[in-house]
Enzyme design. Sequence first.
Site, PDB file in Angstrom:
ATOM      1  CG  HIS A   1      -1.851  -1.206   1.246  1.00 52.61           C
ATOM      2  ND1 HIS A   1      -2.639  -1.647   0.213  1.00 52.61           N
ATOM      3  CD2 HIS A   1      -1.985  -2.122   2.257  1.00 52.61           C
ATOM      4  CE1 HIS A   1      -3.245  -2.767   0.580  1.00 52.61           C
ATOM      5  NE2 HIS A   1      -2.864  -3.083   1.801  1.00 52.61           N
TER       6      HIS A   1
ATOM      7  CG  ASP B   1      -4.911  -6.445   0.149  1.00 53.39           C
ATOM      8  OD1 ASP B   1      -4.889  -7.369   0.972  1.00 53.39           O
ATOM      9  OD2 ASP B   1      -4.891  -5.251   0.490  1.00 53.39           O
TER      10      ASP B   1
HETATM   11  C1  NGQ Z   1      -5.037  -7.887   6.287  1.00 58.07           C
HETATM   12  N1  NGQ Z   1      -5.793  -6.131   4.853  1.00 58.07           N
HETATM   13  O1  NGQ Z   1      -4.059  -8.251   6.933  1.00 58.07           O
HETATM   14  O2  NGQ Z   1      -5.770  -8.704   5.720  1.00 58.07           O
HETATM   15  C2  NGQ Z   1      -5.316  -6.425   6.172  1.00 58.07           C
HETATM   16  C3  NGQ Z   1      -6.344  -6.008   7.183  1.00 58.07           C
HETATM   17  C4  NGQ Z   1      -5.046  -5.100   9.092  1.00 58.07           C
HETATM   18  C5  NGQ Z   1      -5.571  -4.946   4.320  1.00 58.07           C
HETATM   19  N2  NGQ Z   1      -4.837  -4.112   4.987  1.00 58.07           N
HETATM   20  C6  NGQ Z   1      -5.901  -6.207   8.577  1.00 58.07           C
HETATM   21  N3  NGQ Z   1      -6.066  -4.617   3.180  1.00 58.07           N
HETATM   22  O3  NGQ Z   1      -4.391  -4.406   8.327  1.00 58.07           O
HETATM   23  O4  NGQ Z   1      -5.004  -4.949  10.302  1.00 58.07           O
HETATM   24 ZN    ZN Z   2      -2.901  -7.146   2.718  1.00 58.06          ZN
END
Ligand code: NGQ
Ligand code: ZN
Length: 447
Positions: free
Chosen positions: A268, A319
């Site tokens: 990101h 993602d």
């Molecule tokens: C994840 N996903 O690890 O799946 C993360 C969400 C977080 C994204 N950042 C969980 N898109 O970042 O705490």
């Molecule tokens: Zn991720």
Amino acid sequence: MPAIHAQSALLPAGLAQDVRIQFSEAGIESVEVGVRPYDRDERHRFVTPAMPNLHSHAFQRAMAGLAETRGPGQDSFWSWRTEMYRIALSMTPDHVEAIAAQLYMEMLETGFGRVGEFHYLHHDRDGTAYGDPAEMAGRIAAASASTGIALTLLPVFYAHSGFGGAAPADGQRRFIHDLEGFARLMDRSRSIVSALPHAVLGIAPHSLRAATSEQLQAVIPLAHGGPVHIHVAEQVREVEDCLAWSGRRPVEWLLDAMPVDRRWCLIHATHMTDDEFERLARSGAIAGLCPITEANLGDGVFSAATFRASGGRFGIGSDSNVLISLPEELRMLEYSQRLFRRARNVIADPGHSTGMSLFVEALHGGASALGVHAGIEAGRPADLLSLDLAAAEYVPTDKVLDHFIFSRGIGVDSVWVGGTKQVEGGRHKKRDAITARFIAAMKELTA
Ligand code: NGQ
Ligand code: ZN
């Protein structure tokens, strides 16, 4: 091993005509330009390297399209995450394998040849380790083996719920390790990966929220020189929390405190200052952009023009896996820039095709982030994509990728990984069996 003949092919030096590509066990054996096909050659119109998908959480494919109903308040990334944790807590290893196989098949069918699996659903539903601590990693590897997608496995180190070592939340119990447990997972993952053709092992401290500075120092060497991936600066709240904790912004903190270099991929990196863009570009690290997910989760817009102007490299990932489409990821990336800057053809240098620039830059950035090299030349992996031009015969060769990404009429014909064809006529060769198993798993999960 087979050879293919392409009327046009995207080579490291650019587009070439009448290209014969000979495969061997090890990868691409030879590339000849300006030659006629041999009788036995399989003929294709337009061939490129397959695209690496540098960031996936396979299990999240199970919630695609199921989290688009507005809740009681203002929905956000954080309310989505609560839903996502609920689904994560419900899945068995069999579910994960069936869902990952469907997902990886969809990736292949849209032109991805390798996936970087940022894998953090490690433990049983009550949070205790499985008998084999790499049970779930093994299921990811099994889905890679059954679909044929090449895997860069990125076992995730996750220990905390917020900056400064805050205790993990109960909903995160399936993700959590101490350093000893994580070292055991890495050992097992290394042997799983060594048994899988074309696989690479890296490491992924989840985020600055989930690992302390000391833990980062301890886990990075476990990559043994492989890729290091980390989520960073995706949401404004994360930037604010990081400033409150350290007085620095997340990317700034990483660049100051960690040995960030070309092995690193910052997932990101949405919210950066001009100085952070400049420093990140200079580090050689890849920005791991996930345009469809970033739009879906309301993250914000990565300023690709600023990053490119500093010489920064990027790749693309799917993602959350809400939608698997190579052209749509690239289109969303470019269109977000156009909407934000009120301009056109942002991710291209003057006189160059935007589709070609997007494709080539994401190809090399993505491969580098996943620990491999891409390109149609001898010695490279035989991971290729052939496009079906039947409905767009009139399109000039140098605009084929623009059509593929921005318009319609050009789709995927074939995809090879390691010289083996997995997709033909746009269909994975095992689609029916894989989808039947996926639907059965989804019925159980949504019952
Ligand atoms: C994840 N996903 O690890 O799946 C993360 C969400 C977080 C994204 N950042 C969980 N898109 O970042 O705490
Ligand atoms: Zn991720």
